[in-house]
Enzyme design. Structure first.
Site, PDB file in Angstrom:
ATOM      1  N   PHE A   1      -1.536   5.293  -5.510  1.00  0.00           N
ATOM      2  CA  PHE A   1      -0.472   4.344  -5.193  1.00  0.00           C
ATOM      3  C   PHE A   1       0.865   5.059  -5.224  1.00  0.00           C
ATOM      4  CE2 PHE A   1      -3.650   1.320  -6.945  1.00  0.00           C
ATOM      5  CZ  PHE A   1      -3.781   0.517  -5.815  1.00  0.00           C
ATOM      6  N   CYS A   2       1.689   4.743  -4.248  1.00  0.00           N
ATOM      7  CA  CYS A   2       3.062   5.250  -4.227  1.00  0.00           C
ATOM      8  C   CYS A   2       3.958   4.113  -3.754  1.00  0.00           C
ATOM      9  CB  CYS A   2       3.201   6.495  -3.355  1.00  0.00           C
ATOM     10  SG  CYS A   2       3.043   6.206  -1.605  1.00  0.00           S
ATOM     11  N   ALA A   3       5.208   4.410  -3.521  1.00  0.00           N
ATOM     12  CA  ALA A   3       6.163   3.353  -3.175  1.00  0.00           C
ATOM     13  C   ALA A   3       5.737   2.572  -1.942  1.00  0.00           C
ATOM     14  CB  ALA A   3       7.557   3.941  -2.996  1.00  0.00           C
TER      15      ALA A   3
ATOM     16  N   GLY B   1       2.960   3.905   0.217  1.00  0.00           N
ATOM     17  CA  GLY B   1       1.658   4.351   0.681  1.00  0.00           C
ATOM     18  C   GLY B   1       1.733   5.454   1.717  1.00  0.00           C
TER      19      GLY B   1
ATOM     20  N   LEU C   1       2.259   0.504  -3.668  1.00  0.00           N
ATOM     21  CA  LEU C   1       2.135  -0.039  -5.018  1.00  0.00           C
ATOM     22  C   LEU C   1       1.925  -1.553  -5.000  1.00  0.00           C
ATOM     23  CD1 LEU C   1       2.273   0.691  -8.038  1.00  0.00           C
ATOM     24  CD2 LEU C   1       4.713   0.224  -7.922  1.00  0.00           C
TER      25      LEU C   1
END
Length: 100
Positions: A7-9, A11, A39
Site C-alpha cells: 500500500f502507498c499513497a 498505488g 492506502l
C-alpha cells in the site's frame, strides 16, 4: 503461493517496486503474487494478503491498517530500500516475516 500486498499513497509509486520484487522472487523461485494498491483500499485488499507492506510515505498509517486488517503481518518498507527500488531486499524482508 504467498499473496503480498503493498500500500502507498495512491498505488502508483509502488508499481516499479512490485516489478523489481517479481523479478527477485522469480530468481529465487519464490511462489508469490505481488500487488500494489492505494492506502484507501486496505479494507478491500488487505484481508486477502499473507503479508502487507507499507510504503515509507504511508508508514504513519500502520495503526489504521492493523485495525482494518486484524491478524495480518504488516511491516513498513525501509525508506532507503524503497528509494533504491531494491526488490530483492523487500523479498528477503517478506520471507523473514513469513518464515519462508
Amino acid at each position: 503461493m504467498r499473496n503480498i500486498v503493498l500500500f502507498c499513497a495512491a498505488g502508483m509509486s509502488t508499481s516499479l517496486l512490485v516489478h523489481k520484487m517479481k523479478e527477485a522472487a522469480a530468481k529465487e523461485n519464490y511462489d508469490c503474487k505481488i500487488s500494489a494498491y492505494a492506502l484507501a483500499s486496505t479494507k478491500d485488499k488487505g484481508p486477502e494478503a499473507d503479508m502487507i507492506l507499507l510504503g515509507p510515505q504511508v508508514r504513519f498509517s500502520k495503526d489504521k491498517v492493523e485495525k482494518d486488517c486484524p491478524g495480518k503481518i504488516i511491516e513498513c518498507i525501509d525508506m532507503q530500500v524503497y528509494g533504491t527500488m531494491n526488490g530483492a531486499k523487500v523479498i528477503a524482508q517478506v520471507k523473514k516475516a513469513l518464515g519462508d
